[in-house]
Design an enzyme around this catalytic site. Structure first.
Site, PDB file in Angstrom:
ATOM      1  N   GLY A  81     -69.501 -30.265  40.300  1.00 50.76           N
ATOM      2  CA  GLY A  81     -70.219 -29.143  39.192  1.00 50.76           C
ATOM      3  C   GLY A  81     -71.694 -29.222  39.308  1.00 50.76           C
ATOM      4  O   GLY A  81     -72.064 -29.215  38.007  1.00 50.76           O
ATOM      5  N   CYS A 139     -74.543 -19.590  42.548  1.00 51.25           N
ATOM      6  CA  CYS A 139     -74.117 -19.986  40.625  1.00 51.25           C
ATOM      7  C   CYS A 139     -73.469 -18.884  39.786  1.00 51.25           C
ATOM      8  O   CYS A 139     -74.548 -17.627  40.477  1.00 51.25           O
ATOM      9  CB  CYS A 139     -75.461 -21.291  40.199  1.00 51.25           C
ATOM     10  N   LYS A 174     -79.984 -20.429  50.402  1.00 48.48           N
ATOM     11  CA  LYS A 174     -78.606 -20.883  50.482  1.00 48.48           C
ATOM     12  C   LYS A 174     -77.970 -19.889  50.418  1.00 48.48           C
ATOM     13  O   LYS A 174     -77.311 -19.050  49.050  1.00 48.48           O
ATOM     14  CB  LYS A 174     -78.713 -22.276  49.959  1.00 48.48           C
ATOM     15  N   ASN A 201     -72.820 -22.316  52.243  1.00 45.14           N
ATOM     16  CA  ASN A 201     -71.798 -23.297  51.391  1.00 45.14           C
ATOM     17  C   ASN A 201     -69.899 -23.818  51.257  1.00 45.14           C
ATOM     18  O   ASN A 201     -70.017 -23.098  52.274  1.00 45.14           O
ATOM     19  CB  ASN A 201     -72.086 -22.797  49.828  1.00 45.14           C
ATOM     20  N   GLY A 252     -71.676 -26.431  58.005  1.00 44.12           N
ATOM     21  CA  GLY A 252     -70.561 -25.954  57.484  1.00 44.12           C
ATOM     22  C   GLY A 252     -69.487 -26.648  58.630  1.00 44.12           C
ATOM     23  O   GLY A 252     -68.919 -26.490  60.316  1.00 44.12           O
TER      24      GLY A 252
HETATM   25  C1  LIG Z   1     -69.788 -33.735  47.312  1.00 45.77           C
HETATM   26  C2  LIG Z   1     -70.383 -32.215  47.963  1.00 45.77           C
HETATM   27  C3  LIG Z   1     -71.497 -31.556  46.901  1.00 45.77           C
HETATM   28  C4  LIG Z   1     -72.260 -30.568  47.659  1.00 45.77           C
HETATM   29  N1  LIG Z   1     -73.416 -30.429  46.539  1.00 45.77           N
HETATM   30  C5  LIG Z   1     -74.273 -29.512  46.725  1.00 45.77           C
HETATM   31  C6  LIG Z   1     -74.858 -28.601  45.986  1.00 45.77           C
HETATM   32  O1  LIG Z   1     -75.700 -29.395  45.302  1.00 45.77           O
HETATM   33  N2  LIG Z   1     -75.904 -27.852  46.525  1.00 45.77           N
HETATM   34  C7  LIG Z   1     -75.468 -27.131  47.185  1.00 45.77           C
HETATM   35  O2  LIG Z   1     -76.248 -26.125  47.353  1.00 45.77           O
HETATM   36  N3  LIG Z   1     -74.522 -27.328  47.905  1.00 45.77           N
HETATM   37  C8  LIG Z   1     -73.814 -28.474  47.736  1.00 45.77           C
HETATM   38  N4  LIG Z   1     -72.449 -29.015  48.273  1.00 45.77           N
HETATM   39  C9  LIG Z   1     -72.746 -28.450  50.155  1.00 45.77           C
HETATM   40  C10 LIG Z   1     -73.049 -28.648  50.912  1.00 45.77           C
HETATM   41  O3  LIG Z   1     -74.302 -28.457  50.878  1.00 45.77           O
HETATM   42  C11 LIG Z   1     -72.924 -27.326  52.431  1.00 45.77           C
HETATM   43  O4  LIG Z   1     -73.528 -26.284  52.297  1.00 45.77           O
HETATM   44  C12 LIG Z   1     -71.286 -27.470  52.673  1.00 45.77           C
HETATM   45  O5  LIG Z   1     -70.371 -28.817  52.533  1.00 45.77           O
HETATM   46  C13 LIG Z   1     -70.538 -26.951  53.715  1.00 45.77           C
HETATM   47  O6  LIG Z   1     -71.195 -27.963  55.209  1.00 45.77           O
HETATM   48  P1  LIG Z   1     -69.767 -29.405  55.782  1.00 45.77           P
HETATM   49  O7  LIG Z   1     -68.667 -28.425  55.697  1.00 45.77           O
HETATM   50  O8  LIG Z   1     -70.968 -29.630  56.405  1.00 45.77           O
HETATM   51  O9  LIG Z   1     -69.897 -30.541  54.709  1.00 45.77           O
HETATM   52  C14 LIG Z   1     -72.230 -30.327  48.559  1.00 45.77           C
HETATM   53  C15 LIG Z   1     -70.674 -30.626  49.543  1.00 45.77           C
HETATM   54  C16 LIG Z   1     -69.971 -31.271  48.855  1.00 45.77           C
HETATM   55  C17 LIG Z   1     -69.312 -31.878  49.721  1.00 45.77           C
END
Ligand SMILES: Cc1cc2nc3c(=O)[nH]c(=O)nc-3n(C[C@H](O)[C@H](O)[C@H](O)COP(=O)(O)O)c2cc1C
Length: 314
Positions: A81, A139, A174, A201, A252
């Site tokens: 969140g 958002c 993003k 994302n 991702g």
């Molecule tokens: C615990 C958690 C918190 C995240 N917080 C944010 C955030 O604050 N802002 C954002 O743009 N993406 C956020 N993300 C998304 C990641 O930056 C990324 O885009 C997404 O996890 C996909 O990459 P991955 O599969 O390597 O994790 C968050 C992801 C996770 C798992």
């Protein structure tokens, strides 16, 4: 003295995103690396191409009700969140830490209204430690009844245009994968003046507990990340890369160097490591070393050559 065949020993890993020159294409993704300090016992943070801390909003945010993370097969669903200390406390308490780190600092930020996005971009523009901005457009716009900025191409275009006018910093947009046509979203960001797009994302997801008969997450719905999303993310990065001229940053489900190289081959100039940081805190370093090894093994002088395979204009 014989003629030595020239061989690639020290390939060039540097890449350019907008006005930022990264020493290598590996960036740690927002929300998965805290504010950095948490990881300094595992490796020298100065080795990273760039660090993107947890997303920042104008005012502090408490985040969602727990539980906030649920592990699935091949990934995690989170509903943090967007909890964060807000602009003022970030500048006061967190920013000083980065002065010691010789890596680029890219700030992930978001707002609930267009005004908040613009105000934040303006404020970050005046902070010398910051190399670039990554605007999270996944958002809800509270003034437009909660429609997510990042799912409407027109809204995204106007938002990016406004933010573009309020900062000289390199601006990365993003993108959310929860859209019908990622090409259209990438193009809207480019037309609005973005220097680069980053994607993806998290994917909207949920999990249910059949014993308690309750949702696994306090917020019911969360975002799926990790290896489970990699093939879809890869397809989206490919489509976005074909749709725009600006650099694309892919992510991702990247768990190892080979995954990162796949993203680079479909058109990404750089990659971000997200959920993998939560499993193996040294993933980013292993990915940097693995990319270098791949270039040496294949006698490729610069990593940029891989990006250009299907994007020759770059
Ligand atoms: C615990 C958690 C918190 C995240 N917080 C944010 C955030 O604050 N802002 C954002 O743009 N993406 C956020 N993300 C998304 C990641 O930056 C990324 O885009 C997404 O996890 C996909 O990459 P991955 O599969 O390597 O994790 C968050 C992801 C996770 C798992």
């Amino acid at each position: 003295m014989g003629i030595m065949a020239s061989s690639v020993q020290n390939p060039d890993l540097s890449v350019k995103i907008g006005r930022i020159r990264l020493k290598n294409p590996v960036i740690v993704a927002s929300g998965t690396f805290g504010f950095g300090e948490e990881y300094e016992d595992f490796f020298d943070l100065s080795r990273l191409g760039a660090i993107i801390p947890k997303g920042i909003s104008l005012k502090p945010m408490a985040g969602n009700h727990p539980p906030r993370i649920f592990e699935t097969e091949g990934g995690i669903i989170n509903s943090i969140g967007l909890q964060n200390p807000g602009f003022q406390d970030f500048i006061k308490d967190k920013l000083p830490y980065y002065k010691r780190i010789r890596s680029h600092l890219i700030i992930n930020f978001f707002g609930n209204t267009q005004k908040e996005y613009v105000e934040l971009a303006r404020r970050f523009d005046e902070v010398p430690e910051i190399s670039g901005l990554e605007m999270n457009i996944s958002c809800p716009n509270i003034r437009k009844g909660g429609i997510v900025f990042g799912s409407n191409p027109k809204m995204a275009y106007h938002l990016v245009r406004k933010v573009r006018k309020s900062t000289k910093l390199t601006l990365i947009v993003k993108l959310s994968p929860n859209v019908t046509d990622i090409k259209l979203m990438a193009k809207s960001a480019e037309d609005g003046g973005a220097d680069a797009v980053s994607l993806v994302n998290t994917f909207k997801a949920m999990a249910f507990n059949i014993h308690s008969r309750k949702p696994e997450l306090g917020n019911l719905i969360g975002g799926l990340s990790g290896p489970a999303i990699k093939p879809i993310a890869l397809r989206m990065v490919w489509e976005a890369s074909q749709a725009v001229k600006i650099p694309v940053i892919g992510m991702g489900g990247i768990m190892k160097a080979e995954d990162a190289i796949e993203f680079i081959l479909v058109g990404a100039s750089a990659v971000q490591i997200g959920s993998a940081n939560l499993v193996n805190p040294r993933t980013a370093i292993e990915v940097i070393d693995g990319i270098e090894k791949y270039l040496i093994q294949n006698q490729i002088k610069r990593v940029k050559k891989l990006t250009c395979l299907f994007r020759p204009h770059l």
